[in-house]
Design an enzyme around this catalytic site. Structure first.
Site, PDB file in Angstrom:
ATOM      1  N   GLU A 146     -60.586  12.256  -4.725  1.00 32.38           N
ATOM      2  CA  GLU A 146     -59.506  11.555  -5.512  1.00 32.38           C
ATOM      3  C   GLU A 146     -59.631  11.451  -7.055  1.00 32.38           C
ATOM      4  O   GLU A 146     -59.897  10.466  -7.815  1.00 32.38           O
ATOM      5  CB  GLU A 146     -58.855  10.172  -5.103  1.00 32.38           C
ATOM      6  CG  GLU A 146     -58.624  10.177  -3.737  1.00 32.38           C
ATOM      7  CD  GLU A 146     -58.230   8.712  -3.192  1.00 32.38           C
ATOM      8  OE1 GLU A 146     -57.442   8.476  -2.212  1.00 32.38           O
ATOM      9  OE2 GLU A 146     -58.829   7.710  -3.758  1.00 32.38           O
TER      10      GLU A 146
ATOM     11  N   HIS B 106     -63.782   7.464  -9.420  1.00 31.56           N
ATOM     12  CA  HIS B 106     -63.743   6.203  -8.826  1.00 31.56           C
ATOM     13  C   HIS B 106     -65.074   5.573  -9.615  1.00 31.56           C
ATOM     14  O   HIS B 106     -65.640   4.830  -9.045  1.00 31.56           O
ATOM     15  CB  HIS B 106     -64.082   6.175  -7.330  1.00 31.56           C
ATOM     16  CG  HIS B 106     -62.734   6.366  -6.648  1.00 31.56           C
ATOM     17  ND1 HIS B 106     -61.866   5.497  -6.560  1.00 31.56           N
ATOM     18  CD2 HIS B 106     -62.156   7.582  -6.130  1.00 31.56           C
ATOM     19  CE1 HIS B 106     -60.719   6.081  -5.746  1.00 31.56           C
ATOM     20  NE2 HIS B 106     -61.159   7.268  -5.479  1.00 31.56           N
TER      21      HIS B 106
ATOM     22  N   ASP C 173     -67.170   1.628  -7.015  1.00 34.23           N
ATOM     23  CA  ASP C 173     -65.904   2.289  -7.053  1.00 34.23           C
ATOM     24  C   ASP C 173     -65.455   1.640  -8.473  1.00 34.23           C
ATOM     25  O   ASP C 173     -66.389   0.996  -8.879  1.00 34.23           O
ATOM     26  CB  ASP C 173     -64.853   1.795  -5.931  1.00 34.23           C
ATOM     27  CG  ASP C 173     -63.988   2.614  -5.547  1.00 34.23           C
ATOM     28  OD1 ASP C 173     -63.337   2.907  -6.446  1.00 34.23           O
ATOM     29  OD2 ASP C 173     -63.997   3.393  -4.487  1.00 34.23           O
TER      30      ASP C 173
END
Length: 763
Positions: free
Chosen positions: A343, A284, A196
């Site tokens: 995301e 990410h 991440d």
């Protein structure tokens, strides 16, 4: 508003589950028939592994390891025998891969299965029937098993837990401990979030800087919060084993070498737990981009909402991704690879000339389809290596291939599972509203998990077959230690275990069975969250005097308290009888086990109140006035300076349809028509924040952006119309809003619609 669904067990099941607590199994088997007597295991007992059962060699070793710690040495093994034996039997008639039969009589124990996974599940059932002392290798001359007949198999094929090791790193030893707990409760999937923005945790030999640089960071904002919280709660302290000094800087992190990961994978495989690796792309990826800047479309850092992603318009990106995943695929035997694909901040893509050219060349109409282009290319690569792609449900937005597996998490997009099923995708349920175990637990958490509807409403019988099962996710932004992790996921993990395994459920039986598991968790050194104390609210009022007399959920708990504002600890006063309160005071209390495990700290405010006089209003109408704002607020106070979007009347405390948006706020105004004078308790569950005032008095403060938690308070009210002000905000991502009340210690119930009034405007 999220509505709980209650599952009712059949009378026969209810009787079977409550009849004898010596069969305190979690998850509960498909069929359990109590028998008379017991089987005694001692040094004369033999483990019988016939020739045709040779495929169960690993499971026999697991059983030996389980028993030998208490008995002092391994039991002798034989090829045949009946009396005083534990027989591992191959049974071709058992259809389910993880199904098993277990027969315990005073003469013999028979574990029967067709597949090694089924035999291992049988061994774990046997483990739960044995005393908790076996987990500590306590010397015993014999072990006692209650006689029983069990036939069992799982309801769902995907029974998973997820652990984010990127935000905070966890040791190889801890991963093995976690795997042991998964095995005990019959989970079969471990989803490891390995990369991440905050850290890259797996060695990639072709790109050494991913771990040389990407696995380490200076303290970030999450770390700072944890360090501050650790002053009152040591569970938030950063693990010093992962802090090093480099080039004059304090660095925090760590990673797994490929050799270490192979050892973890082998450990999990022996316990029939499949590890699914997640390398999150295209978003990410800041840890990787900082090490290899060529991965972006020219910019790096943070966008408006998320970090800048890798660039799907450069062939060098795909070369990097395929090289990384080639090593991951060689390392992990799982049939699945998790791509993430959630995301993604796509602003740099929209501004990239190269991306515009690619989109035009490939006929892609927007950046959502550009993400799908990236996903399709990676899926093709995975399939060429014999692997299946899993991604978060954002994959659906730009269209995906039906061979991809969708992990549903966005509770505020409830039609995503249906959309995926109709597209031909298999679905794993992991809704954030219920199964994000990084969300703070409260007294309702276990109930909510246990009553999860794995197959969502609206799916036909055919579409329901697309649901593989469910898993809970542990995101670790604010979970810096092993102790904090266990506090967050245990015991609600046991509720999920029963949801995804058992054919039928009985919540009250589960709660009774769970009580015996705390001893086993103690023996295993698990830093679990103690069950909640009850019998009080957060803000308490009295007119003359009141008493504090908490209800203990477990008999072995010791309740300690303070009145000077300090945190209760093992040296604080013991509350072993009702505490009479006659003056305003703040009491902090917590439960402790004899072993020193501390439960939740409750801060209880006590204040004296007179009964609030009712107001005079001759003209009222049913319902509350609802004023709504389609804006983003961090707290309810923000609505005071905002311009309303509109208003309407609601018949209950619920968000009007007109207000619903990604982010919004609502102010409810009107009266409660209180039927009798008394002290009323209110219980306010909300996600995100809410504040309740009645009779111009603060009753419940549940403000701020947070997951669904309950807070409570009391108010002294005289009969008649009492002004009510309830403010509620939603920051985005699905909401929960529920108001309950109680009087005289009765069971909380919803505020009746007949109580809700608002003033009619006079022409």
């Amino acid at each position: 508003m999220l509505v709980a669904i209650v599952f009712l067990a059949t009378p026969a099941l209810s009787h079977a589950q409550s009849a004898d607590q010596k069969y305190a199994l979690v998850p509960y088997p498909s069929s359990l028939k109590p028998q008379e007597g017991s089987f005694l295991i001692d040094q004369k007992t033999r483990i019988v592994l016939p020739k045709e059962s040779g495929l169960f060699k690993n499971e026999a070793e697991q059983l030996q390891y389980l028993l030998s710690g208490s008995l002092g040495k391994p039991l002798k093994q034989a090829k045949k025998g009946a009396a005083n034996t534990i027989l591992l039997k191959y049974d071709a008639n058992i259809d389910a891969a993880e199904g098993y039969h277990l027969s315990i009589t005073p003469k013999q124990v028979i574990l029967a299965a067709k597949e090694p996974a089924g035999m291992f599940r049988a061994v774990q059932t046997l483990r739960q029937l044995l005393p908790a002392s076996i987990e500590q290798s306590t010397a015993q001359s014999q072990l006692v098993l209650p006689a029983v007949q069990i036939q069992d198999e799982p309801t769902y094929s995907w029974r998973g837990m997820h652990l984010d090791v990127s935000r905070h790193f966890f040791t190889t030893d801890y991963l093995k401990k976690f795997i042991d707990l998964l095995a005990l409760y019959k989970f079969n999937k471990l989803h490891l979030h390995l990369t991440d923005d905050q850290g890259w945790r797996i060695e990639i030999k072709k790109y050494p800087k991913l771990t040389e640089e990407g696995a380490w960071r200076t303290f970030n904002n999450h770390d700072s919060v944890a360090i501050a919280k650790s002053k009152e709660n040591p569970d938030f302290a950063l693990d010093e084993r992962h802090i090093v000094q480099r080039n004059g800087q304090t660095m925090y992190g760590g990673f797994y070498t490929q050799e270490e990961m192979r050892d973890i994978i082998a450990y999990a495989s022996a316990r029939h737990v499949e590890i699914i690796p997640e390398i999150d792309m295209p978003g990410h990826m800041k840890a990787a981009i900082d090490a290899y800047p060529f991965l972006t479309c020219g910019e790096a850092g943070w966008g408006k909402t998320f970090s800048v992603p890798i660039c799907p318009c450069n062939e060098s990106t795909y070369e990097f991704a395929e090289n990384v995943f080639s090593e991951i695929i060689d390392l992990f035997p799982s049939q699945y690879i998790h791509l993430g694909a959630d995301e993604v901040e796509k602003t740099t893509w929209a501004n990239s000339t190269g991306c515009q050219e690619l989109m035009k060349r490939e006929g892609l109409k927007d950046v959502e389809e550009l993400q799908s282009y990236f996903i399709h290319r990676m899926q093709d690569f995975f399939q060429s290596k014999g692997k299946k792609l899993i991604g978060w449900d954002e994959m659906l937005d730009g269209g995906i291939n039906s061979n991809a597996t969708v992990m549903f998490w966005r509770s505020w997009v409830p039609d995503a599972p249906l959309k995926a099923a109709r597209n031909g995708n298999q679905v794993i349920m992991t809704p954030n509203a219920t199964l994000y175990f990084d969300a703070l637990p409260d007294k309702n958490s276990i109930y909510n998990v246990y009553h999860l509807d794995v197959v969502p409403e609206g799916l036909s019988a055919k579409e329901a077959k697309a649901i593989l099962g469910a898993q809970a996710n542990i995101w670790t932004e604010y979970i810096p230690s092993e102790n904090r992790a266990e506090y967050m996921y245990m015991p609600r993990m046991t509720a999920l275990a029963e949801v995804v395994w058992s054919k039928q459920r009985n919540y009250e039986s589960y709660l009774q069975r769970l009580k015996s598991h705390y001893k086993r968790l103690d023996a295993l050194g698990v830093h679990y969250r103690l069950p909640d104390l009850e019998g009080f609210v957060d803000i308490n009022v009295f007119t003359d005097k009141t008493t504090l007399d908490p209800l203990k959920p477990l008999d072995n708990l010791i309740i300690r308290y303070t009145t000077d504002g300090s945190q209760p600890d093992v040296s604080s006063s013991v509350l072993d009888k009702p505490l009479t309160i006659t003056e305003p005071i703040t009491v902090k209390l917590a439960a402790f086990t004899k072993e020193g495990l501390k439960g939740e700290t409750y801060t209880l405010l006590y204040k004296r109140q007179e009964y609030a006089k009712p107001v005079e209003s001759s003209v009222t109408k049913p319902g509350l006035q609802s004023i709504y704002y389609k804006e983003y607020f961090k707290s309810t106070a923000g609505m005071a300076k905002a311009k309303p979007t509109g208003s309407t009347v609601v018949e209950s405390v619920q968000v009007p349809q007109e207000a619903e948006a990604p982010s919004f706020g609502v102010q409810f105004r009107g009266f409660l028509d209180v039927p009798e004078t008394g002290i009323y308790s209110f219980f306010f569950i909300c996600d995100d924040g809410g504040v309740l005032r009645i009779a111009d008095r603060l009753v419940v403060d549940n403000d701020g952006l947070h997951s669904a938690i309950e807070k409570s308070g009391q108010v002294a009210l005289a009969k008649g119309l009492q002004p009510i002000e309830l403010d509620f905000i939603e920051g985005g991502g699905g909401y929960t809003l529920k108001l309950m009340y109680s009087k005289d210690g009765r069971q909380p119930q919803e505020v009746p619609a007949s109580w809700l009034k608002h003033e009619q405007a006079v022409p």
